[in-house]
Design a protein around this motif. Structure first.
Motif, short mmCIF file in Angstrom:
data_model
loop_
_atom_site.label_atom_id
_atom_site.label_comp_id
_atom_site.label_asym_id
_atom_site.label_seq_id
_atom_site.Cartn_x
_atom_site.Cartn_y
_atom_site.Cartn_z
N LEU A 184 0.84 -1.20 0.00
CA LEU A 184 0.00 0.00 0.00
C LEU A 184 0.88 1.25 0.00
CD1 LEU A 184 -2.85 1.16 0.08
CD2 LEU A 184 -2.74 1.09 2.58
N GLY A 185 1.98 1.19 0.72
CA GLY A 185 2.92 2.31 0.73
C GLY A 185 3.55 2.54 -0.63
N ILE A 186 3.80 1.45 -1.37
CA ILE A 186 4.36 1.57 -2.72
C ILE A 186 3.38 2.29 -3.63
CG2 ILE A 186 5.04 0.25 -4.76
CD1 ILE A 186 6.05 -1.91 -2.71
N TYR A 187 2.11 1.89 -3.57
CA TYR A 187 1.09 2.56 -4.38
C TYR A 187 1.04 4.06 -4.05
CZ TYR A 187 -1.18 -1.67 -6.27
OH TYR A 187 -1.47 -2.81 -6.96
N ASN A 188 1.05 4.38 -2.78
CA ASN A 188 0.98 5.79 -2.39
C ASN A 188 2.22 6.56 -2.83
OD1 ASN A 188 -1.45 6.71 -0.64
ND2 ASN A 188 -1.02 4.64 0.08
N SER A 189 3.37 5.89 -2.84
CA SER A 189 4.59 6.52 -3.32
C SER A 189 4.48 6.86 -4.80
CB SER A 189 5.79 5.59 -3.08
OG SER A 189 6.98 6.16 -3.59
N VAL A 190 3.91 5.95 -5.58
CA VAL A 190 3.71 6.20 -7.01
C VAL A 190 2.76 7.37 -7.21
CG1 VAL A 190 2.69 5.25 -9.12
CG2 VAL A 190 4.22 3.84 -7.74
N ILE A 191 1.67 7.39 -6.45
CA ILE A 191 0.70 8.49 -6.58
C ILE A 191 1.35 9.83 -6.23
CG2 ILE A 191 -1.40 9.47 -5.57
CD1 ILE A 191 -2.43 6.58 -5.31
N ASP A 192 2.15 9.85 -5.18
CA ASP A 192 2.82 11.09 -4.79
C ASP A 192 3.72 11.61 -5.91
OD1 ASP A 192 1.60 11.05 -2.34
OD2 ASP A 192 3.31 10.20 -1.27
N ARG A 193 4.44 10.69 -6.58
CA ARG A 193 5.31 11.12 -7.68
C ARG A 193 4.47 11.65 -8.85
NH1 ARG A 193 7.55 9.79 -4.01
NH2 ARG A 193 7.22 12.01 -3.70
#
Length: 247
Positions: A184-193
């Motif tokens: 879930l953190g990986i997905y949020n990292s992608v969204i932030d970028r």
């Protein structure tokens, strides 16, 4: 006679066959590999099994001019915008998560591209970031998405670089952090970028292979932008737009 649009991307080559009413009859995607012409030929061979189509084909993407068959090359940005506007017919912002880059496109209320921006500095925020981590963890896209659905809290991924992110994730797993929360953190990292590319003020449309195979990421976008949508089979929209531009 039917027309064919082909988006020759760095990771995948996507094709659509479209009738005279500008309706998609079929679609097909293959790994691009190192030979753009070979990838496009696979698309054409697949469609020729059931359809007759006209020449030239209409192309966009990295390999749009690398074919040995008659073609008309188009801008991927303009083609994608054309297809999105064809569906939604409104002013909107598009975030396209591709294999090697992420694109932001702002479309006006009459369907023109107002501005666009691309992230090419590194893999963070792109499909390859997710694919590389999934490969290292030996899980499928479906499993990746399901793990994120099962998460109970978000774990912040501190590393933007894919190499360092993988090392961080493996280290955290060894320390007992759940794989679900990490993903879930990986997905949020992608969204932030992605949203660093521009301020999102209009209706948000998310396109590309990642929202198609990782629907959880669309839900997470919607948490931040309630109007966010991702049309079905959105990775084929640029190929569709190539045909629309030449209709």
């Amino acid at each position: 006679m039917h027309k064919i649009g082909i988006d020759l991307g760095s990771s995948y080559t996507k094709g659509v066959i479209v009738n005279k009413k500008n309706e998609i009859l079929d679609f097909y995607a293959v790994r691009t590999g190192f030979d753009f012409n070979k990838a496009a030929t696979k698309i054409l061979d697949k469609f020729s099994e059931n359809y007759k189509f006209s020449s030239p084909v209409f192309t966009c993407g990295y390999g749009r001019e690398q074919l040995n068959i008659p073609f008309i090359a188009n801008s991927e940005i303009i083609a994608l915008a054309k297809a999105v506007y064809h569906i939604y017919k409104c002013k909107c912002s598009v975030i396209d998560i591709g294999g090697q880059d992420t694109k932001y496109i702002k479309i006006t209320d009459n369907g023109q591209v107002d501005k666009f921006k691309m992230n090419r500095k590194c893999a963070a925020g792109t499909g390859s970031f997710i694919e590389e981590i999934a490969f290292r963890l030996d899980i499928t896209a479906k499993e990746f998405n399901q793990f994120a659905e099962e998460a109970t809290e978000v774990f912040q991924i501190n590393s933007f670089c894919t190499v360092f992110a993988v090392s961080e994730i493996i280290g955290r797993i060894k320390q007992g952090t759940s794989i679900q929360n990490l993903i879930l953190g990986i997905y949020n990292s992608v969204i932030d970028r992605c949203i660093e590319l521009s301020i999102i003020e209009d209706k948000l449309i998310i396109t590309g292979g990642i929202p198609d195979s990782h629907p959880k990421i669309v839900k997470l976008f919607r948490d931040k932008f309630p109007s966010a949508e991702s049309p079905e089979k959105s990775q084929f929209l640029a190929a569709f737009g190539c045909v629309l531009l030449n209709s």
